[in-house]
Design an enzyme around this catalytic site. Structure first.
Site, PDB file in Angstrom:
ATOM      1  N   GLY A 194       0.815  -1.213   0.000  1.00  0.00           N
ATOM      2  CA  GLY A 194       0.000   0.000   0.000  1.00  0.00           C
ATOM      3  C   GLY A 194       0.846   1.260   0.000  1.00  0.00           C
ATOM      4  CB  CYS A 195       3.788   2.254   1.967  1.00  0.00           C
ATOM      5  SG  CYS A 195       2.986   2.117   3.587  1.00  0.00           S
TER       6      CYS A 195
END
Length: 150
Positions: free
Chosen positions: A42-43
């Site tokens: 996600g990052c």
């Protein structure tokens, strides 16, 4: 308590991925986004999408900073791997997160984004979905600028 619209923005001094000390007073339009960890799915999506929108942010006069509790070396590897063209600020002691009222969970910041200008918080986003967030924030900033100009 997380800072809200209208709250004074704290000044920030931290080290970026190049080992440089960065001081930010938030007097100019700025996006400061907290993320849990470098190089996680996600990052990575979030950072790559901010990077893809960087020309548009710069054209609008908006600076972008990513912040996590990872150290400088981790930020350097992450930025190099994805050719990120904005500062990642190291917050290993959680001092920046604390100044913004972002509670750490297991020494990781939840996805929280702040839009700041003129020394104050203009918008706060919590529980961010990383996919599409960079464009959403950019659009909100542009809409707000248009509203201010009209």
């Amino acid at each position: 308590m997380t800072l809200e619209t209208g709250d004074d923005a704290p000044e920030v001094e931290a080290t970026n991925q190049r080992g440089e000390t960065v001081s930010v007073s938030f007097e100019a339009p700025t996006v400061l986004y907290f993320y849990p960890r470098d190089d996680t799915p996600g990052c990575t999506v979030e950072a790559k999408q901010f990077n893809e929108e960087m020309t548009s942010y710069r054209d609008a006069g908006v600076a972008v900073y990513g912040v996590s509790t990872d150290d400088v070396e981790s930020h350097e590897a992450f930025a190099d791997k994805y050719d990120l063209d904005f500062d990642l600020l190291a917050d290993p002691d959680g001092e920046i997160a604390d100044a913004f009222g972002v509670d750490l969970d297991g020494n990781a910041a939840p996805r929280t984004t702040f839009v700041l200008d003129e020394g104050e918080v203009k918008a706060t986003y919590r529980g961010v979905d990383p996919d599409g967030h960079a464009r959403e924030v950019l659009q909100d900033v542009l809409d707000e600028n248009l509203a201010t100009l009209n």
